[in-house]
Structure formats: structure tokens, C-alpha cells
Design a protein around this motif. Structure first.
Motif, PDB file in Angstrom:
ATOM      1  N   ASN A   1       0.811  -1.214   0.000  1.00 22.77           N
ATOM      2  CA  ASN A   1       0.000   0.000   0.000  1.00 22.77           C
ATOM      3  C   ASN A   1       0.846   1.267   0.000  1.00 22.77           C
ATOM      4  O   ASN A   1       0.465   2.275  -0.604  1.00 22.77           O
ATOM      5  CB  ASN A   1      -0.947  -0.004   1.196  1.00 22.77           C
TER       6      ASN A   1
ATOM      7  N   MET B   1       1.894   2.015  -3.493  1.00 22.28           N
ATOM      8  CA  MET B   1       0.781   2.534  -4.288  1.00 22.28           C
ATOM      9  C   MET B   1       0.449   3.978  -3.933  1.00 22.28           C
ATOM     10  O   MET B   1       0.041   4.761  -4.791  1.00 22.28           O
ATOM     11  CB  MET B   1      -0.440   1.625  -4.132  1.00 22.28           C
ATOM     12  N   THR B   2       0.629   4.351  -2.675  1.00 25.41           N
ATOM     13  CA  THR B   2       0.403   5.745  -2.273  1.00 25.41           C
ATOM     14  C   THR B   2       1.336   6.676  -3.035  1.00 25.41           C
ATOM     15  O   THR B   2       0.906   7.702  -3.581  1.00 25.41           O
ATOM     16  CB  THR B   2       0.611   5.912  -0.763  1.00 25.41           C
TER      17      THR B   2
ATOM     18  N   GLN C   1      -3.756  -4.682  -8.282  1.00 27.09           N
ATOM     19  CA  GLN C   1      -2.704  -5.376  -7.541  1.00 27.09           C
ATOM     20  C   GLN C   1      -2.941  -6.875  -7.598  1.00 27.09           C
ATOM     21  O   GLN C   1      -4.013  -7.363  -7.246  1.00 27.09           O
ATOM     22  CB  GLN C   1      -2.653  -4.931  -6.075  1.00 27.09           C
TER      23      GLN C   1
ATOM     24  N   ARG D   1      -4.541  -9.649   2.787  1.00 27.28           N
ATOM     25  CA  ARG D   1      -3.837  -8.667   1.950  1.00 27.28           C
ATOM     26  C   ARG D   1      -4.738  -8.158   0.837  1.00 27.28           C
ATOM     27  O   ARG D   1      -4.746  -6.968   0.528  1.00 27.28           O
ATOM     28  CB  ARG D   1      -2.575  -9.305   1.362  1.00 27.28           C
TER      29      ARG D   1
ATOM     30  N   LYS E   1      -7.360  -5.730   2.246  1.00 35.47           N
ATOM     31  CA  LYS E   1      -6.817  -4.470   2.751  1.00 35.47           C
ATOM     32  C   LYS E   1      -6.067  -3.667   1.686  1.00 35.47           C
ATOM     33  O   LYS E   1      -5.625  -2.548   1.955  1.00 35.47           O
ATOM     34  CB  LYS E   1      -5.888  -4.737   3.935  1.00 35.47           C
ATOM     35  N   SER E   2      -5.926  -4.221   0.502  1.00 31.13           N
ATOM     36  CA  SER E   2      -5.202  -3.519  -0.559  1.00 31.13           C
ATOM     37  C   SER E   2      -5.912  -2.212  -0.917  1.00 31.13           C
ATOM     38  O   SER E   2      -7.140  -2.162  -1.017  1.00 31.13           O
ATOM     39  CB  SER E   2      -5.105  -4.405  -1.803  1.00 31.13           C
ATOM     40  N   THR E   3      -5.133  -1.168  -1.152  1.00 28.69           N
ATOM     41  CA  THR E   3      -5.699   0.119  -1.565  1.00 28.69           C
ATOM     42  C   THR E   3      -5.778   0.241  -3.083  1.00 28.69           C
ATOM     43  O   THR E   3      -6.121   1.305  -3.603  1.00 28.69           O
ATOM     44  CB  THR E   3      -4.861   1.276  -1.007  1.00 28.69           C
TER      45      THR E   3
END
Length: 221
Positions: free
Chosen positions: A108, A111-112, A124, A136, A139-141
Motif C-alpha cells: 500500500n 501505491m500511495t 494489484q 492482503r 486491505k489492498s488500496t
């Protein structure tokens, strides 16, 4: 590249629209002939393995530029990256891609930072082998997650794990025109991604490409 920005609205509709049908992504394209077959079959997304020489489907930056230039601009181009530097991914994405797919160990935090550099949707990939991978995925963004056993393995993972993912996902790994109907009925994934099953003698087969798109469209009609 700027000419492909005509796909922005199309990409948005494919990823975020309300169409209940499963999307079709075909990956691992690396020859001019592959793109001609894709343009004919008209999947929703077309994927390219970028700058990963250990893959036989790998394309470098120049090759990617040519292939994307041949791709129908109404079919979004997805660049698949394996733990590449942020600067490289963002530069390639800004120049010639519509969607970024992260296939390595990127998390994450990565990715931010990537979103600050490249204003494109992110997929992802999650290698599914146990409960920690389900967590995972949940919770992935990323805008979407892709569930697989491993890139290019051509084998399925335990689909019971997919049932525990509480968000839209793309199903990949070991799928064929024969197993797609069962996968669609049992899991109702947001989309289907195919790669190895599209090949004959290690290169993409236009007949298998057309059959794969038709199978997904038929199963989700």
C-alpha cells in the motif's frame, strides 16, 4: 501516449461502471500478431509484461510503445510491472498506458507514492495460498485486485480462498474455455484474466484468444 487518452472515459466505464457482465482481460501480449488478434476479439483489457526479462513474454519500453500504438484505442492497455522503480513505472504509464498492474511485492505504501506520480487506476495481483493473502487482498488500496496462484504458472489456486475476498476481483490462473463457466457460476468474479491458456506452442493463438473472450461473454450473459 497522448493519443490513447481517448480511452480515459472507456477505461473508467470498464473499471467503475455498473455493467453486471464480467470483464475480460487478456495478458502477456508481445507480438504484432497478438495485437491484431486482440483487436479482432475485443476484450475489455489487454495486458503487457513490462521490463521483466526473465519472462518470455517480456516487452521492453520500445516494444511496448509499438504494441500499444497498434492496439485499438478503445481497448485499455494494462502494463504489468514486477517490483519496478516508481519513477520508471510512472514514466511508462504516463506515456503509453491506461491501467497499471503490480505483480510483485509492492504494498500500500508503494501505491500511495505511485498515485502521486501517475493518475491511473491500479490493479494489484495477489498470489493466493492462505488466509494472509485473503487479508492482503481485502486491505489492498488498489482499485482492483487480481487473484492468482503465481504469474504465468497456468495453474489454479484454491477457489475457496476467493470466497473470502470481500471486494470485486479479477480471477486468474489455470482458466480455460472449459473451466470459465464453472468459475463464473461458483465465484461471480468481477473479471477473468487469461494468459497461458491463450497459447499454442508458447505463442498466442488467435483462435484461443477469440474463444476465451466468447466464453466469458457467454458465461456472464
Amino acid at each position: 501516449m497522448l493519443g490513447r487518452r481517448t480511452t480515459t472515459i472507456i477505461t473508467h466505464d470498464i473499471l467503475y461502471g455498473q455493467d453486471p457482465r464480467a470483464r475480460v482481460m487478456l495478458s502477456g501480449m508481445f507480438r504484432d500478431e497478438d495485437i491484431r488478434a486482440v483487436n479482432e476479439a475485443r476484450p475489455d483489457l489487454c495486458g503487457f509484461t513490462v521490463n521483466w526479462p526473465s519472462s518470455r513474454r517480456h516487452v521492453d519500453r520500445d516494444r511496448l510503445r509499438r504494441l500499444v500504438s497498434l492496439l485499438d484505442p478503445t481497448i485499455p492497455a494494462v502494463g504489468v510491472f514486477f517490483d519496478q522503480p516508481l519513477g520508471f513505472v510512472s514514466e511508462v504509464a504516463d506515456e503509453m498506458l491506461d491501467v497499471i498492474q503490480l505483480q510483485g511485492t509492492e504494498g500500500n505504501a508503494y501505491m500511495t507514492f505511485l498515485r502521486e506520480l501517475a493518475d491511473l487506476p491500479i490493479i494489484q495481483a495477489i498470489r493466493m495460498s492462505g488466509p494472509s493473502d485473503v487479508e492482503r487482498a481485502n486491505k489492498s488500496t488498489a482499485d482492483l485486485v487480481l487473484l492468482c496462484a503465481g504469474w504465468g504458472t497456468g495453474v489454479p489456486f484454491d477457489w475457496e480462498l476467493a470466497r473470502q475476498v470481500k471486494r470485486p476481483y479479477i480471477l486468474a490462473g489455470g482458466l480455460s474455455v472449459h473451466t470459465i463457466p464453472d468459475a463464473m457460476e461458483r465465484l461471480s468474479p468481477w473479471g477473468i484474466d487469461m494468459n497461458t491458456a491463450l497459447e499454442t506452442n508458447r505463442v498466442k493463438d488467435p483462435h484461443k484468444i477469440a474463444a476465451a473472450v466468447a466464453a466469458v461473454r457467454s458465461a456472464s450473459a
